[in-house]
Design an enzyme around this catalytic site. Sequence first.
Site, PDB file in Angstrom:
ATOM      1  N   LYS A 197      27.177  42.048 113.876  1.00  0.00           N
ATOM      2  CA  LYS A 197      26.301  41.000 113.334  1.00  0.00           C
ATOM      3  C   LYS A 197      26.510  39.663 114.041  1.00  0.00           C
ATOM      4  O   LYS A 197      25.582  38.884 114.180  1.00  0.00           O
ATOM      5  CB  LYS A 197      26.488  40.860 111.821  1.00  0.00           C
ATOM      6  CG  LYS A 197      25.976  42.074 111.077  1.00  0.00           C
ATOM      7  CD  LYS A 197      25.543  41.782 109.665  1.00  0.00           C
ATOM      8  CE  LYS A 197      24.808  43.002 109.116  1.00  0.00           C
ATOM      9  NZ  LYS A 197      24.626  42.992 107.674  1.00  0.00           N
ATOM     10  N   LYS A 200      18.343  54.868 113.750  1.00  0.00           N
ATOM     11  CA  LYS A 200      18.153  55.002 112.303  1.00  0.00           C
ATOM     12  C   LYS A 200      16.936  54.193 111.853  1.00  0.00           C
ATOM     13  O   LYS A 200      16.691  53.104 112.375  1.00  0.00           O
ATOM     14  CB  LYS A 200      19.426  54.464 111.627  1.00  0.00           C
ATOM     15  CG  LYS A 200      19.519  54.724 110.149  1.00  0.00           C
ATOM     16  CD  LYS A 200      20.771  54.079 109.550  1.00  0.00           C
ATOM     17  CE  LYS A 200      20.473  52.722 108.980  1.00  0.00           C
ATOM     18  NZ  LYS A 200      21.498  52.144 108.118  1.00  0.00           N
ATOM     19  N   LYS A 230      15.398  48.855 107.576  1.00  0.00           N
ATOM     20  CA  LYS A 230      14.424  47.938 106.966  1.00  0.00           C
ATOM     21  C   LYS A 230      14.217  46.666 107.776  1.00  0.00           C
ATOM     22  O   LYS A 230      13.203  45.983 107.618  1.00  0.00           O
ATOM     23  CB  LYS A 230      14.797  47.621 105.517  1.00  0.00           C
ATOM     24  CG  LYS A 230      16.173  46.993 105.288  1.00  0.00           C
ATOM     25  CD  LYS A 230      16.329  46.742 103.816  1.00  0.00           C
ATOM     26  CE  LYS A 230      17.702  46.525 103.212  1.00  0.00           C
ATOM     27  NZ  LYS A 230      18.911  46.430 103.944  1.00  0.00           N
TER      28      LYS A 230
HETATM   29  P1  ATP Z   1      19.621  46.491 107.646  1.00  0.00           P
HETATM   30  O1  ATP Z   1      18.546  47.001 108.568  1.00  0.00           O
HETATM   31  O2  ATP Z   1      19.175  45.329 106.809  1.00  0.00           O
HETATM   32  O3  ATP Z   1      20.954  46.317 108.278  1.00  0.00           O
HETATM   33  P2  ATP Z   1      19.545  49.115 106.615  1.00  0.00           P
HETATM   34  O4  ATP Z   1      18.111  49.336 106.290  1.00  0.00           O
HETATM   35  O5  ATP Z   1      20.041  49.707 107.878  1.00  0.00           O
HETATM   36  O6  ATP Z   1      19.863  47.593 106.562  1.00  0.00           O
HETATM   37  P3  ATP Z   1      21.371  49.131 104.376  1.00  0.00           P
HETATM   38  O7  ATP Z   1      20.664  48.250 103.458  1.00  0.00           O
HETATM   39  O8  ATP Z   1      22.607  48.683 105.026  1.00  0.00           O
HETATM   40  O9  ATP Z   1      20.367  49.734 105.464  1.00  0.00           O
HETATM   41  O10 ATP Z   1      21.618  50.529 103.669  1.00  0.00           O
HETATM   42  C1  ATP Z   1      22.078  50.746 102.381  1.00  0.00           C
HETATM   43  C2  ATP Z   1      22.409  52.228 102.268  1.00  0.00           C
HETATM   44  O11 ATP Z   1      21.202  52.990 102.423  1.00  0.00           O
HETATM   45  C3  ATP Z   1      23.330  52.680 103.405  1.00  0.00           C
HETATM   46  O12 ATP Z   1      24.644  52.855 102.929  1.00  0.00           O
HETATM   47  C4  ATP Z   1      22.774  54.005 103.867  1.00  0.00           C
HETATM   48  O13 ATP Z   1      23.541  55.071 103.361  1.00  0.00           O
HETATM   49  C5  ATP Z   1      21.391  54.120 103.239  1.00  0.00           C
HETATM   50  N1  ATP Z   1      20.381  54.152 104.309  1.00  0.00           N
HETATM   51  C6  ATP Z   1      19.704  53.112 104.846  1.00  0.00           C
HETATM   52  N2  ATP Z   1      18.833  53.503 105.802  1.00  0.00           N
HETATM   53  C7  ATP Z   1      18.967  54.855 105.884  1.00  0.00           C
HETATM   54  C8  ATP Z   1      18.342  55.885 106.698  1.00  0.00           C
HETATM   55  N3  ATP Z   1      17.424  55.593 107.603  1.00  0.00           N
HETATM   56  N4  ATP Z   1      18.716  57.165 106.497  1.00  0.00           N
HETATM   57  C9  ATP Z   1      19.635  57.477 105.565  1.00  0.00           C
HETATM   58  N5  ATP Z   1      20.260  56.569 104.790  1.00  0.00           N
HETATM   59  C10 ATP Z   1      19.941  55.282 104.926  1.00  0.00           C
END
Ligand code: ATP
Length: 332
Positions: A114, A196, A199
Site C-alpha cells: 500500500k 483477483k 472492488k
Molecule cells: P481492495 O481492492 O479494496 O483492496 P478487495 O476487493 O481486494 O479490496 P477486501 O475488501 O480486502 O478485497 O476483501 C475482503 C475479503 O473478501 C477478503 O478476505 C477475501 O477473502 C474476500 N475477497 C475479496 N475479493 C475476492 C475475490 N475476488 N475472490 C474471492 N474472495 C475475495
Amino acid sequence: MEQRKVILSGVTPSGILTIGHLTGALTNWVKLQNEYDCYYMIADLHAITAKQTPAELRKRTLDTAAMFIASGIDPVNSTLFIQSHVPEHSQLTWVLNTFTGMGECSRMTQFKDKSRQHSENINVGLFTYPVLMAADILLYQADLVPVGEDQKQHLELTRNLAQRFNHNYSDTFKVPEPYIPEIGARIMSLQEPEKKMSKSDPIQGSIIFLTDTDEQIVGKIKRAVTDSGSEVIFDEENKPGVANLMTLYHIATGKSMSEIESEFAGKGYGDFKSQVGDSVAEFISPIRDRYNELIANKDELAKILISGGEKARHTALRTLRKVYKKVGFVQF
Ligand code: ATP
Ligand code: LTN
C-alpha cells in the site's frame, strides 16, 4: 449450555462489494453463523488509512451492512456492527501499539504494497493498521478468524501480540487461529483473469458488483476475456478466462466442472457466455433486491446496527477492563 466458539471477521468499506466477496467471504460467514458465536464488522476505522470522501464513506458503510444482511447474515443470530461504534477498538489499539515493534509493522507485506501504491499518503495509521486488526480480534476473544490468504500475516502478528501480552502479565487473550476456506473460490477479473477481481480495480468491466442489474451482469460476462481456442474445459493455467467463467457458473448453479464441460461440449464460447450470464444474473438478483429493500429503509438498518454495536460493546468492554487493570491504569 456449552459456550459456542467465537468467530470475528470484517470487511473494509472501501468500495461496493463484488461477487468475489460473496463467494470468498460472505457465503462462508453465513454458514458459520449457526455453529459459532459470530461477530461481523464493517471496518470503517481501517478505511480511513486511505483517503476517503466523508459522505462516500458514510454511504459505503451502510451499503456494506445492508449487503451483509442481503447475503444472509442474520443480525439476530450474529452480531453485526460498525467498528467505530465500539470505541474499545481504538482504546485497545493504543495499548497494543506499545507492545508492537517498529520492525514487526515494517515487515507487513500489505503495508509495503500500500505504501508503494499510495506513496503520497503513507500515514502512521496505515503503519499500525495490523495492530488495529489485532485489537478487533482480541477484544472478542475470537477462536477463529475467517480471512483471505492476504490477511494471514496480520493474523500471525495478532497471535504474537496475544501471546506476548499473556506472557508479560497473565492469561488475558485467547490466541486466535486463522480460518482460510479450503476452496476459497477466488474469483478473477473478467478483463485480466490472472488478477483477483477487486472492488478497487479501475476497469469497471472487470468486476461484477453485487448491486449490478441483470443487464449489466449479462453484458460484462459477454465482454469477458476468454482464451484462444473454443473449448469449454477447466484449465486455470492455460485458459484462465474460461476457468473463471466456469467457476462463476459452478457457484451460480452448483454444477461440477465435469458436468459443465459435458454441457458445453461442441458448443462455442458464445453459447457458454450467454448461459453463464443468465445464471449469474439469476443468482445475484434476489440478493440485490433484498439489498435495495434494506437500503430504502434506513431506520430499520440503523436499529440493527445500534443493537449490534451495543452487543459488541458489552463484550469488548469486558476485555478492555481486564487489559487496563493489568497494565496498571487506575480504575474506580
Ligand atoms: P481492495 O481492492 O479494496 O483492496 P478487495 O476487493 O481486494 O479490496 P477486501 O475488501 O480486502 O478485497 O476483501 C475482503 C475479503 O473478501 C477478503 O478476505 C477475501 O477473502 C474476500 N475477497 C475479496 N475479493 C475476492 C475475490 N475476488 N475472490 C474471492 N474472495 C475475495
Ligand atoms: N483488513 C481486513 C478487514 C478486517 C478484518 C479485521 C478481517 C479488519 N479487521 C479483523 C478479519 C478480522 C481486510 O482488508 N480484508
